[in-house]
Design a protein around this motif. Structure first.
Motif, mmCIF file in Angstrom:
data_model
loop_
_atom_site.group_PDB
_atom_site.id
_atom_site.type_symbol
_atom_site.label_atom_id
_atom_site.label_comp_id
_atom_site.label_asym_id
_atom_site.label_seq_id
_atom_site.Cartn_x
_atom_site.Cartn_y
_atom_site.Cartn_z
ATOM 1 N N ALA A 39 8.524 11.712 6.879
ATOM 2 C CA ALA A 39 8.461 11.815 5.420
ATOM 3 C C ALA A 39 9.881 12.089 4.917
ATOM 4 N N TYR A 40 10.206 11.594 3.729
ATOM 5 C CA TYR A 40 11.545 11.809 3.174
ATOM 6 C C TYR A 40 11.467 12.540 1.846
ATOM 7 N N ALA A 41 12.441 13.413 1.605
ATOM 8 C CA ALA A 41 12.610 14.033 0.291
ATOM 9 C C ALA A 41 14.112 14.160 0.057
ATOM 10 N N HIS A 42 14.590 13.520 -0.993
ATOM 11 C CA HIS A 42 16.030 13.531 -1.285
ATOM 12 C C HIS A 42 16.315 14.430 -2.483
ATOM 13 N N GLY B 44 10.099 -0.049 1.686
ATOM 14 C CA GLY B 44 9.789 0.970 0.683
ATOM 15 C C GLY B 44 9.314 2.256 1.323
ATOM 16 N N PHE B 45 9.511 3.355 0.601
ATOM 17 C CA PHE B 45 8.958 4.638 1.057
ATOM 18 C C PHE B 45 8.698 5.506 -0.170
ATOM 19 N N ASP B 46 7.809 6.483 0.007
ATOM 20 C CA ASP B 46 7.482 7.393 -1.089
ATOM 21 C C ASP B 46 8.245 8.682 -0.877
ATOM 22 N N ASP B 47 9.295 8.868 -1.652
ATOM 23 C CA ASP B 47 10.145 10.034 -1.485
ATOM 24 C C ASP B 47 9.502 11.252 -2.145
ATOM 25 N N GLY B 48 9.560 12.369 -1.454
ATOM 26 C CA GLY B 48 8.913 13.598 -1.930
ATOM 27 C C GLY B 48 9.506 14.131 -3.223
ATOM 28 N N VAL B 49 10.707 13.703 -3.586
ATOM 29 C CA VAL B 49 11.313 14.135 -4.854
ATOM 30 C C VAL B 49 11.544 12.941 -5.781
ATOM 31 N N GLN B 50 12.094 11.864 -5.236
ATOM 32 C CA GLN B 50 12.540 10.746 -6.087
ATOM 33 C C GLN B 50 11.442 9.721 -6.373
ATOM 34 N N GLY B 51 10.272 9.877 -5.747
ATOM 35 C CA GLY B 51 9.192 8.919 -5.981
ATOM 36 C C GLY B 51 9.361 7.668 -5.121
ATOM 37 N N ARG B 52 8.764 6.561 -5.588
ATOM 38 C CA ARG B 52 8.807 5.321 -4.813
ATOM 39 C C ARG B 52 10.232 4.751 -4.793
ATOM 40 N N VAL B 53 10.719 4.430 -3.618
ATOM 41 C CA VAL B 53 12.056 3.847 -3.476
ATOM 42 C C VAL B 53 11.902 2.568 -2.674
ATOM 43 N N GLU B 54 12.533 1.499 -3.145
ATOM 44 C CA GLU B 54 12.443 0.226 -2.421
ATOM 45 C C GLU B 54 13.822 -0.387 -2.313
ATOM 46 N N GLU B 55 14.071 -0.992 -1.177
ATOM 47 C CA GLU B 55 15.361 -1.664 -1.009
ATOM 48 C C GLU B 55 15.190 -2.882 -0.109
ATOM 49 N N ASP B 56 15.830 -3.962 -0.491
ATOM 50 C CA ASP B 56 15.881 -5.136 0.373
ATOM 51 C C ASP B 56 17.198 -5.036 1.145
ATOM 52 N N ASP C 98 22.550 11.640 -1.983
ATOM 53 C CA ASP C 98 23.650 10.731 -1.643
ATOM 54 C C ASP C 98 23.279 9.879 -0.423
ATOM 55 N N LEU C 99 22.244 10.299 0.316
ATOM 56 C CA LEU C 99 21.830 9.539 1.506
ATOM 57 C C LEU C 99 20.632 8.642 1.240
ATOM 58 N N LEU C 100 20.199 8.601 -0.019
ATOM 59 C CA LEU C 100 19.034 7.780 -0.368
ATOM 60 C C LEU C 100 19.252 6.315 0.021
ATOM 61 N N ASP C 101 20.474 5.842 -0.160
ATOM 62 C CA ASP C 101 20.752 4.432 0.140
ATOM 63 C C ASP C 101 20.850 4.144 1.633
ATOM 64 N N SER C 102 20.807 5.165 2.469
ATOM 65 C CA SER C 102 20.794 4.948 3.924
ATOM 66 C C SER C 102 19.379 4.865 4.462
ATOM 67 N N THR C 103 18.421 5.375 3.710
ATOM 68 C CA THR C 103 17.082 5.571 4.257
ATOM 69 C C THR C 103 16.407 4.262 4.642
ATOM 70 N N MET D 99 0.865 -1.199 0.000
ATOM 71 C CA MET D 99 0.000 0.000 0.000
ATOM 72 C C MET D 99 0.893 1.237 0.000
ATOM 73 N N PRO D 100 0.755 2.164 -0.984
ATOM 74 C CA PRO D 100 1.641 3.323 -1.000
ATOM 75 C C PRO D 100 1.498 4.109 0.295
ATOM 76 N N GLY D 101 2.602 4.561 0.824
ATOM 77 C CA GLY D 101 2.562 5.409 2.016
ATOM 78 C C GLY D 101 2.451 4.626 3.302
ATOM 79 N N ALA D 102 2.298 3.281 3.213
ATOM 80 C CA ALA D 102 2.181 2.508 4.447
ATOM 81 C C ALA D 102 3.428 2.721 5.289
ATOM 82 N N GLY D 103 3.246 2.877 6.563
ATOM 83 C CA GLY D 103 4.388 3.051 7.449
ATOM 84 C C GLY D 103 4.777 4.499 7.633
ATOM 85 N N LEU D 104 4.245 5.390 6.807
ATOM 86 C CA LEU D 104 4.548 6.808 7.006
ATOM 87 C C LEU D 104 3.591 7.373 8.043
ATOM 88 N N ILE D 105 4.082 8.326 8.814
ATOM 89 C CA ILE D 105 3.202 8.916 9.811
ATOM 90 C C ILE D 105 2.191 9.836 9.129
#
Ligand code: GLU
Length: 309
Positions: free
Chosen positions: A228-231, A155-167, A207-212, A1-7
């Motif tokens: 909320a994140y915006a990179h 996953g998270f919905d970044d305010g600039v980069q859009g959907r970002v997912e990482e395992d 440059d910190l996107l991969d830390s999120t 679900m988009p945005g799940a886990g965001l406050i």
């Protein structure tokens, strides 16, 4: 679900700028300062300043004071006292002990040399192969302490980069929280400090996107809300390298303050009107606060800023 886990959106946003005092501010850092400040202020919120000196060996004497002076000269106004990570060890230890009590931490004996054959993660660090995960090899002692990362995509919905997912488990593996030199790792410090300060939005360089994703893993284990994140795009030189001390990026102190702010606004796609810098920093801030739009920030990870390269 988009945005799940965001406050849920907060009535009052709380943003922050968190420079590492490893040298003078260059244009890339000013971009992060401008973007984080305007995002919070445009929403009527608070903007905090934190000096990230948790990595003591990388801290340069006098750099923190220089950063504060540069920000003042550019007309930045932050809320409350400046927080320094060097005074926060007890809070990091508390969080670490909580994770350890929950079984999420294990001691690791591996040296950097022993991991040199391991695959590279996206951010260039070595992926941890899991050697000590189920116990130290006989005769070895723990040097560092790692977080046991559960498999699964974060996953998270970044305010600039859009959907970002990482395992995180697959890409980075179990990452270090307490380093071999006895210092707590950046990932833990950031998460503890953002939660303690009630930060609701993290606006910083891509440059910190991969830390999120790692930070979200920690927030979930510690029961903290996820901001909320915006990179923002990172400023690079003509050769495409991120501006930094290593690329000999110019410190911004030599340039006219209102000009630097206008250049940062232009870099962030805000379209500052011609002549805005002529009114000095106050005029620039007034215009910028009223006109800020995250939607106009270019959706790229790096943008050249040759004038400051
Ligand atoms: N201290 C980090 C840096 O200067 C920024 C950390 C953050 O904004 O989360 O690159």
């Amino acid at each position: 679900m988009p945005g799940a886990g965001l406050i849920a959106p907060h009535a009052v946003p709380v943003g922050r700028f968190a420079p590492s005092p490893s040298g003078p501010l260059h244009f890339g850092s000013i971009v992060a300062a401008v973007g984080s400040c305007l995002s919070a202020r445009h929403g009527g919120g608070r903007w905090l300043l934190r000096i990230e000196d948790v990595d003591a060996p990388r801290t340069v004497a006098g750099a923190a004071d220089g950063i504060l002076r540069t920000l003042e000269r550019l007309g930045f106004e932050w809320d409350g006292p400046v927080l320094r990570q060097s005074g926060r060890t007890a809070a990091y230890r508390d969080a670490f002990e909580r994770l350890r009590a929950g079984g999420s931490i294990f001691g690791c004996a591996c040296t950097r040399r022993e991991m040199a054959d391991s695959a590279l993660a996206r951010d260039g660090t070595r992926r941890y192969p899991g050697t000590c995960r189920d116990g130290l090899p006989p005769g070895r002692v723990a040097r560092a302490w790692r977080l046991r990362v559960a498999p699964g995509v974060v996953g998270f919905d970044d305010g600039v980069q859009g959907r970002v997912e990482e395992d995180v488990a697959a890409d980075v593996g179990d990452f270090v929280l307490l380093r071999a030199d006895g210092l707590f790792a950046y990932q833990l410090a950031v998460v503890v400090d953002d939660a303690a300060a009630g930060v609701t939005e993290v606006v910083r360089g891509a440059d910190l996107l991969d830390s999120t994703a790692r930070q979200i893993v920690l927030q979930r284990l510690l029961g903290y809300p996820t901001p909320a994140y915006a990179h923002l795009p990172v400023a690079s030189n003509a050769a495409g390298e991120k501006l930094s001390k290593q690329t000999l990026a110019r410190a911004v102190d030599g340039a006219e303050p209102a000009r630097v702010l206008v250049d940062a606004l232009d870099f962030l796609g805000q379209g500052p009107p011609a002549g805005l810098a002529d009114g000095g920093t106050t005029a620039v801030w007034t215009w910028a606060r009223a006109n800020w739009s995250m939607a106009r920030v270019p959706r790229r990870r790096a943008v050249p800023a040759p004038r400051y390269g």
